[in-house]
Design a protein around this motif. Structure first.
Motif, mmCIF file in Angstrom:
data_model
loop_
_atom_site.group_PDB
_atom_site.id
_atom_site.type_symbol
_atom_site.label_atom_id
_atom_site.label_comp_id
_atom_site.label_asym_id
_atom_site.label_seq_id
_atom_site.Cartn_x
_atom_site.Cartn_y
_atom_site.Cartn_z
ATOM 1 N N LEU A 134 0.891 -1.213 -0.098
ATOM 2 C CA LEU A 134 -0.042 0.009 -0.100
ATOM 3 C C LEU A 134 0.794 1.066 0.048
ATOM 4 O O LEU A 134 0.738 2.221 0.883
ATOM 5 C CB LEU A 134 -0.939 0.066 1.044
ATOM 6 C CG LEU A 134 -1.981 -1.334 1.382
ATOM 7 C CD1 LEU A 134 -2.734 -1.246 2.559
ATOM 8 C CD2 LEU A 134 -2.956 -1.318 0.139
ATOM 9 N N ASP A 135 1.797 1.374 -1.133
ATOM 10 C CA ASP A 135 2.514 2.436 -1.315
ATOM 11 C C ASP A 135 1.673 3.812 -1.412
ATOM 12 O O ASP A 135 0.736 3.673 -2.233
ATOM 13 C CB ASP A 135 3.653 2.241 -2.273
ATOM 14 C CG ASP A 135 4.616 1.059 -1.785
ATOM 15 O OD1 ASP A 135 4.836 0.851 -0.624
ATOM 16 O OD2 ASP A 135 5.219 0.483 -2.625
ATOM 17 N N PRO A 136 2.460 4.865 -1.206
ATOM 18 C CA PRO A 136 1.773 6.242 -1.344
ATOM 19 C C PRO A 136 1.644 6.307 -2.834
ATOM 20 O O PRO A 136 2.225 6.139 -3.700
ATOM 21 C CB PRO A 136 2.748 7.034 -0.690
ATOM 22 C CG PRO A 136 3.493 6.525 0.207
ATOM 23 C CD PRO A 136 3.600 5.031 -0.378
ATOM 24 N N GLU A 137 0.139 6.861 -3.314
ATOM 25 C CA GLU A 137 0.030 7.477 -4.549
ATOM 26 C C GLU A 137 -0.241 6.332 -5.346
ATOM 27 O O GLU A 137 -0.152 6.249 -6.812
ATOM 28 C CB GLU A 137 0.897 8.459 -4.884
ATOM 29 C CG GLU A 137 0.815 9.778 -4.261
ATOM 30 C CD GLU A 137 -0.569 10.231 -4.073
ATOM 31 O OE1 GLU A 137 -1.291 10.325 -4.476
ATOM 32 O OE2 GLU A 137 -0.562 10.831 -2.618
ATOM 33 N N GLN A 138 -0.416 5.111 -4.912
ATOM 34 C CA GLN A 138 -0.680 3.872 -5.825
ATOM 35 C C GLN A 138 -2.143 3.217 -5.499
ATOM 36 O O GLN A 138 -2.182 3.142 -4.238
ATOM 37 C CB GLN A 138 0.359 2.706 -5.560
ATOM 38 C CG GLN A 138 1.931 3.151 -5.880
ATOM 39 C CD GLN A 138 1.927 3.669 -7.203
ATOM 40 O OE1 GLN A 138 1.514 2.843 -8.194
ATOM 41 N NE2 GLN A 138 2.834 4.648 -7.462
ATOM 42 N N GLN A 139 -2.695 2.894 -6.491
ATOM 43 C CA GLN A 139 -4.127 2.375 -6.424
ATOM 44 C C GLN A 139 -3.597 0.872 -5.793
ATOM 45 O O GLN A 139 -2.903 0.316 -6.755
ATOM 46 C CB GLN A 139 -5.017 2.486 -7.345
ATOM 47 C CG GLN A 139 -5.554 3.947 -7.641
ATOM 48 C CD GLN A 139 -6.569 3.942 -8.800
ATOM 49 O OE1 GLN A 139 -7.216 2.986 -9.300
ATOM 50 N NE2 GLN A 139 -7.199 4.883 -8.950
ATOM 51 N N ARG A 140 -4.523 0.135 -4.863
ATOM 52 C CA ARG A 140 -4.026 -0.961 -4.691
ATOM 53 C C ARG A 140 -5.436 -1.751 -3.985
ATOM 54 O O ARG A 140 -6.312 -0.914 -3.469
ATOM 55 C CB ARG A 140 -3.255 -1.053 -3.275
ATOM 56 C CG ARG A 140 -1.722 -0.696 -3.729
ATOM 57 C CD ARG A 140 -1.148 -1.629 -4.702
ATOM 58 N NE ARG A 140 0.236 -1.345 -4.852
ATOM 59 C CZ ARG A 140 0.651 -0.905 -5.847
ATOM 60 N NH1 ARG A 140 0.161 -0.485 -6.990
ATOM 61 N NH2 ARG A 140 2.183 -0.744 -6.019
ATOM 62 N N LEU A 141 -5.525 -3.059 -4.025
ATOM 63 C CA LEU A 141 -6.545 -3.578 -3.595
ATOM 64 C C LEU A 141 -6.647 -3.951 -2.073
ATOM 65 O O LEU A 141 -5.412 -4.060 -1.557
ATOM 66 C CB LEU A 141 -6.688 -5.236 -4.177
ATOM 67 C CG LEU A 141 -6.712 -5.268 -5.709
ATOM 68 C CD1 LEU A 141 -6.625 -6.767 -5.989
ATOM 69 C CD2 LEU A 141 -8.036 -4.585 -6.435
ATOM 70 N N ALA A 142 -7.968 -3.715 -1.255
ATOM 71 C CA ALA A 142 -7.873 -3.880 0.061
ATOM 72 C C ALA A 142 -9.011 -4.686 0.450
ATOM 73 O O ALA A 142 -9.997 -4.823 -0.272
ATOM 74 C CB ALA A 142 -7.677 -2.528 0.798
ATOM 75 N N VAL A 143 -9.026 -4.944 1.712
ATOM 76 C CA VAL A 143 -10.331 -5.323 2.179
ATOM 77 C C VAL A 143 -10.395 -4.267 3.388
ATOM 78 O O VAL A 143 -9.541 -4.076 4.200
ATOM 79 C CB VAL A 143 -10.313 -6.913 2.949
ATOM 80 C CG1 VAL A 143 -11.501 -7.085 3.861
ATOM 81 C CG2 VAL A 143 -10.103 -7.631 1.851
ATOM 82 N N SER A 144 -11.523 -3.408 3.348
ATOM 83 C CA SER A 144 -11.759 -2.228 4.268
ATOM 84 C C SER A 144 -12.933 -2.594 5.281
ATOM 85 O O SER A 144 -13.926 -3.265 5.032
ATOM 86 C CB SER A 144 -12.049 -1.089 3.551
ATOM 87 O OG SER A 144 -11.152 -0.709 2.528
ATOM 88 N N LEU A 145 -12.492 -2.271 6.629
ATOM 89 C CA LEU A 145 -13.578 -2.309 7.583
ATOM 90 C C LEU A 145 -13.937 -0.909 8.022
ATOM 91 O O LEU A 145 -12.807 -0.186 8.368
ATOM 92 C CB LEU A 145 -12.855 -3.088 8.880
ATOM 93 C CG LEU A 145 -13.760 -2.909 10.107
ATOM 94 C CD1 LEU A 145 -15.282 -3.924 9.883
ATOM 95 C CD2 LEU A 145 -12.876 -3.712 11.203
ATOM 96 N N ALA A 146 -14.792 -0.360 8.009
ATOM 97 C CA ALA A 146 -15.362 0.922 8.329
ATOM 98 C C ALA A 146 -16.152 0.945 9.626
ATOM 99 O O ALA A 146 -17.011 0.128 9.665
ATOM 100 C CB ALA A 146 -16.138 1.650 7.364
ATOM 101 N N VAL A 147 -15.688 1.453 10.762
ATOM 102 C CA VAL A 147 -16.421 1.310 11.999
ATOM 103 C C VAL A 147 -16.823 2.881 12.406
ATOM 104 O O VAL A 147 -16.163 3.769 12.594
ATOM 105 C CB VAL A 147 -15.370 1.008 13.042
ATOM 106 C CG1 VAL A 147 -16.132 0.901 14.488
ATOM 107 C CG2 VAL A 147 -14.746 -0.169 12.642
ATOM 108 N N ASP A 148 -18.247 2.851 12.783
ATOM 109 C CA ASP A 148 -18.588 4.267 13.144
ATOM 110 C C ASP A 148 -18.535 4.274 14.730
ATOM 111 O O ASP A 148 -18.959 3.347 15.253
ATOM 112 C CB ASP A 148 -20.105 4.367 12.906
ATOM 113 C CG ASP A 148 -20.171 4.425 11.160
ATOM 114 O OD1 ASP A 148 -19.347 5.095 10.457
ATOM 115 O OD2 ASP A 148 -21.189 3.861 10.735
ATOM 116 N N VAL A 149 -18.098 5.362 15.203
ATOM 117 C CA VAL A 149 -17.852 5.498 16.536
ATOM 118 C C VAL A 149 -18.376 6.873 17.018
ATOM 119 O O VAL A 149 -18.310 7.792 16.355
ATOM 120 C CB VAL A 149 -16.068 5.628 16.949
ATOM 121 C CG1 VAL A 149 -15.990 5.721 18.417
ATOM 122 C CG2 VAL A 149 -15.505 4.415 16.430
#
Length: 179
Positions: free
Chosen positions: A140-155
């Motif tokens: 996940l280097d800066p300014e590179q589009q990369r695949l991820a699995v994202s977890l968004a947590v509302d607090v």
């Protein structure tokens, strides 16, 4: 007898005094098969980035935090205040989705399954996947589009989790920070 054989191999320069014999017994090597290396070179990240089932999170200001010498960044964080979160604060945790890059049942998959993880030893690291593959398309280097699995947590303001969602995504880190 085993100790004497080990000492002879150390004296001959075949092993180091701290040789991880358990890895030799398990058949875990530093290198990769030609088939795995060829497969790694053939991965087309561009096609995977266009997957319509992946949420586009490239507009979020993601950052990575690792040691200064880290070469493959595998997690990033985002923080959204107000507009996207009904509770006022949304924390995003994004993990590099290397699994989406590795063809199931292919040579890379077999190598990764055999090694199970990157092994960090005092004198070296033995990568689960070829280093140039991990760095070229997975880090996940800066300014590179990369695949991820994202977890968004509302607090909430009081620190309570009021909701969350997990999804495959595409992210773009803005900065690689160190501790």
């Amino acid at each position: 007898l085993q100790q004497r054989c080990f000492e002879l191999l150390v004296d001959a320069g075949v092993f180091s005094p701290d040789e991880p014999l358990e890895l030799h017994r398990a058949g875990i090597t530093q290198g990769f098969s030609e088939e795995a290396l060829s497969e790694a070179k053939s991965i087309n990240l561009g096609v995977l980035l266009e997957d319509p089932l992946r949420a586009d999170r490239t507009a979020l200001p993601a950052i990575t935090i690792d040691d200064p010498e880290t070469e493959d960044r595998d997690d990033a964080l985002t923080l959204e205040v107000g507009e996207r979160s009904s509770s006022g604060l949304r924390i995003g945790i994004h993990i590099a989705d290397i699994g989406a890059l590795v063809p199931r049942g292919g040579a890379l998959d077999v190598e990764a399954d055999r090694k199970m993880a990157t092994l960090y030893l005092p004198e070296r690291a033995i990568g689960m996947l070829p280093p140039n593959f991990s760095r070229r398309v997975g880090s996940l280097d800066p300014e590179q589009q990369r695949l991820a699995v994202s977890l968004a947590v509302d607090v909430t303001a009081s620190g309570e989790v009021s909701g969350w969602e997990a999804h495959p995504s595409v992210i773009r880190s803005r900065a690689a920070l160190s501790y």
